[in-house]
Design an enzyme around this catalytic site. Sequence first.
Site, PDB file in Angstrom:
ATOM      1  NE  ARG A  52     -28.584  36.526 -64.534  1.00  7.43           N
ATOM      2  CZ  ARG A  52     -28.458  35.360 -65.188  1.00  7.43           C
ATOM      3  NH1 ARG A  52     -27.253  34.953 -65.579  1.00  7.43           N
ATOM      4  NH2 ARG A  52     -29.502  34.624 -65.454  1.00  7.43           N
ATOM      5  CE1 TYR A  97     -17.644  52.131 -46.980  1.00 14.35           C
ATOM      6  CE2 TYR A  97     -18.182  49.867 -47.544  1.00 14.35           C
ATOM      7  CZ  TYR A  97     -18.570  51.165 -47.294  1.00 14.35           C
ATOM      8  OH  TYR A  97     -19.896  51.488 -47.362  1.00 14.35           O
ATOM      9  CG  ASP A 127     -11.927  50.407 -52.275  1.00 12.31           C
ATOM     10  OD1 ASP A 127     -12.054  51.417 -52.999  1.00 12.31           O
ATOM     11  OD2 ASP A 127     -12.818  50.016 -51.488  1.00 12.31           O
ATOM     12  CE  LYS A 172     -19.467  55.688 -51.139  1.00  9.35           C
ATOM     13  NZ  LYS A 172     -18.532  54.712 -50.573  1.00  9.35           N
TER      14      LYS A 172
END
Length: 384
Positions: A50, A102, A174, A199
């Site tokens: 992790r 978004y 972003d 994306k």
Amino acid sequence: MSNHLTIQTKLLHNEHKVDPLTGAVSVPIQHSSTFHQYSFDEFGEYDYARGSNPTRKALEEVIAELEGGTRGFAFASGMAAISTAFMLLSKGDHVVITEDVYGGTYRFVTEVLPRFGIEHSFVDMTKKDEVVNHMKANTKLIYIETPSNPTLKITNISEIVTIAKAHNCLTFCDNTFLTPVFQRPLELGVDVVLHSATKFLGGHSDVVAGLAVVKDEDLGKRLAFLHNSFGTILGVQDSWLVLRGLKTLQVRMHASSKAAAYIAEWLSNRQEVSCVYYPGLATHPGKEIQEQQSTSHGAVLSFEFSTREKAKIFVENVRLPVFAVSLGAVESILSYPATMSHGSMPKEEREKRGITEGLLRLSVGLEGVEDIIKDFEQAFEQMK
Ligand SMILES: *Cc1c(COP(=O)(O)O)cnc(C)c1O
């Protein structure tokens, strides 16, 4: 690696080009969740996955280099990256955020953050005065997304950074739509660059992932702490898929944006279409700023029909693009923002942002542009 290399070369010839142990030219997928410690007193670089894992780390180093940062972080999704980065804030803080953010970020900021005592103001980021007027004593973050989604508004990144610095607050950007191939916000003074790697970076509609990159080392430490605390990490198979996607990022971005520019121009001359949003069009108000801060207008455009009915006929008759949520893939993706990316936004808020019932968004893939045009032409025929 060497800063003098062009980004297309850096995508291939980076620190992770060859595995030092075996000479493998593809980054090995390291599934191990834990790592043996050879010394009782001193632990090695990896202890528990992790915290860090070699495959994920390779992706994190590659994106950090591409964005010009010192440290990258790979998350389970774009929203995992965004929501974790927001946790740099504390109770009582205030965020100034772009109104056409978004949809998932909108949901997080309006429905989750207020429960933790973090307030927000939506602003039109293209209007400097409006941004300045919304800054408060407790504003700790300006959150931008440029080009915005789906109306492709352009925020002047340097101008926002100047406002943020004057108020001693952070700027997040972003950068999903342009990727470091076309725009590098850290070089313009942004503090945290965020991506939905689902994306363009992944690029093949086969992985959900998110990335964050910072330049400041202290900020990097704070984000690393949150990444590990929340455990919002990207798995190793998915890290590898993004690494593979990245190798062709430059050629994909160039081919798709060239086709997008052509299609936007073509659509703007069609009488069936009432409006085209694309920052490369001469009529786009953000064109000049876009050209100052980025090296392309991108591969995403939106266009509007006068009614929902017309948009429906068009969607039902096109054959090439997939009709789906998402963008930034090898295949063109047509989507309907009102019920897809912005479905979580109330109708009234949507309409205020120009996300009408007739609006469609197109993310241009790698098909022959003449095939897309022919396909659209036959769909237009059905609208008569
Ligand atoms: C898709 C997207 C996100 C969210 O990313 P996920 O990987 O879907 O969680 C954030 N910002 C933008 C601009 C996006 O397009």
